[in-house]
Write an enzyme that holds these catalytic residues in place. Structure first.
Site, PDB file in Angstrom:
ATOM      1  N   THR A   1      58.158  41.028  43.042  1.00 49.38           N
ATOM      2  CA  THR A   1      59.271  41.429  42.179  1.00 49.38           C
ATOM      3  C   THR A   1      59.460  42.942  42.212  1.00 49.38           C
ATOM      4  O   THR A   1      60.584  43.442  42.261  1.00 49.38           O
ATOM      5  CB  THR A   1      59.017  40.963  40.729  1.00 49.38           C
ATOM      6  OG1 THR A   1      58.783  39.559  40.747  1.00 49.38           O
ATOM      7  CG2 THR A   1      60.209  41.248  39.839  1.00 49.38           C
TER       8      THR A   1
ATOM      9  N   GLU B   1      54.683  40.029  31.748  1.00 54.69           N
ATOM     10  CA  GLU B   1      55.670  40.357  32.772  1.00 54.69           C
ATOM     11  C   GLU B   1      55.624  41.846  33.128  1.00 54.69           C
ATOM     12  O   GLU B   1      55.793  42.220  34.284  1.00 54.69           O
ATOM     13  CB  GLU B   1      57.077  39.993  32.286  1.00 54.69           C
ATOM     14  CG  GLU B   1      57.310  38.508  32.111  1.00 54.69           C
ATOM     15  CD  GLU B   1      57.379  37.770  33.444  1.00 54.69           C
ATOM     16  OE1 GLU B   1      58.460  37.337  33.841  1.00 54.69           O
ATOM     17  OE2 GLU B   1      56.316  37.640  34.107  1.00 54.69           O
TER      18      GLU B   1
END
Length: 321
Positions: free
Chosen positions: A196, A143
């Site tokens: 993101t 991530e």
């Protein structure tokens, strides 16, 4: 007797040379729980095949369905797997094939599915040196590569299933919460990509005390609603005072989709992860399907291509196929 059962299972997986797994999509934030709450979807996800190799290290040998890097250090699955092997000080080698069904930048945990799947599969092939919960920090490294932030709100539910609450990041403390049995998610993904990192860049670094108090109340209410299976309380708590007002402007038709979902019986609705997907939670499959139909009509009218999913909450996370 149970101990014996687990030992047999470990011995079996340890002697397998290959594993095929389903890596589920996830909904993170869940309105009030920015970076700390997530749930696991049941019928949306990637597949992965991991094989033991005589050659040390990690190789991504095949990637179908997405234009993503094959270089190990640039691929989230590769980075997560390397972090795990490093922690084990292991000379083992693995080849990974990834079959992407979750689009990158969709807001339903595309990078998390790859990161979680890689560490889960390798853990199985090594005979489970780690408990499932202990795999989360390795998946978080994927991530970090994907968006510059090592958050756990997607990888935790992908690995553990159900709902997860990240009580603390330092030290990492994750609580799994079982989903009420009649809770369904509807997710619509308008076919635009929203990175993101871009969605994070618009956020303010400070919030007012008034907004924070409202948010804490909703997080507490949502957790209480899940434990007591109080669907009305879950609905009242699915409200985001802080992030949604800023991010929703990046998503076409957001306000109309949300109003439509609520008007068709949703308990609550909001941005899935960092968007552009929009989720709605509802009691019962019939309501969830009705919401899907109504959401579809909005984007059909706008002539905006989209994908739509109706799913129960997956209780188990990544699973062996």
């Amino acid at each position: 007797m149970r101990l014996c059962h687990f030992m047999t299972l470990d011995f079996k997986t340890h002697n397998m040379n290959e594993i095929k797994i389903f890596c589920p999509a996830t909904i993170a934030n869940l309105s009030c729980g920015f970076d700390v709450l997530g749930l696991c979807l049941d019928n949306v996800g990637d597949e992965m095949v991991i094989r033991k190799s005589d050659k040390k290290g990690i190789r991504i040998t095949k990637l179908v369905g997405a234009d993503l890097p094959l270089e190990t250090e640039k691929n989230v699955a590769g980075v997560a797997a390397l972090a795990m092997l490093e922690a084990l000080n292991s000379d083992a080698g693995f080849d990974i094939e990834i079959y992407k069904n979750i689009k990158a930048g969709s807001g339903i945990g595309s990078s998390a599915a790859s990161s979680a799947g890689a560490v889960f599969g390798i853990n199985e092939l090594l005979g489970r040196p780690f408990e499932i919960k202990d795999l989360v920090p390795f998946a978080m490294q994927g991530e970090k590569l994907a968006c510059g932030n090592a958050h756990a709100d997607n990888v935790a539910p992908a690995l553990l299933g159900g709902f997860t609450l990240v009580r603390s990041y330092s030290p990492l403390d994750i609580i799994k919460i079982e989903s009420p049995s009649e809770l369904y998610a509807t997710v619509v993904h308008p076919q635009i990509e929203l990175k993101t990192s871009d969605a994070r860049s618009v956020l303010k670094q400070t919030v007012s005390l008034k907004s924070a108090i409202m948010q804490w109340g909703n997080v507490g209410g949502l957790i209480a609603g899940l434990y007591t299976k109080d669907y009305d309380l879950i609905g009242r708590s699915l409200h985001d005072e802080i992030v949604e007002p800023i991010r929703s402007v990046l998503i076409p038709g957001f306000d109309l989709i949300k109003r439509t979902a609520l008007g068709n019986g949703a308990l609550g609705s909001g941005i899935s992860g960092s968007g552009p997907s929009i989720f709605a939670l509802s009691k019962g499959e019939a309501t969830a399907k009705q919401i899907a139909k109504a959401m579809s009509a909005v984007y059909d009218e706008m002539k905006l291509p989209y994908e739509i999913h109706v799913s129960k909450v997956n209780p188990d996370g990544v699973r062996i196929l």
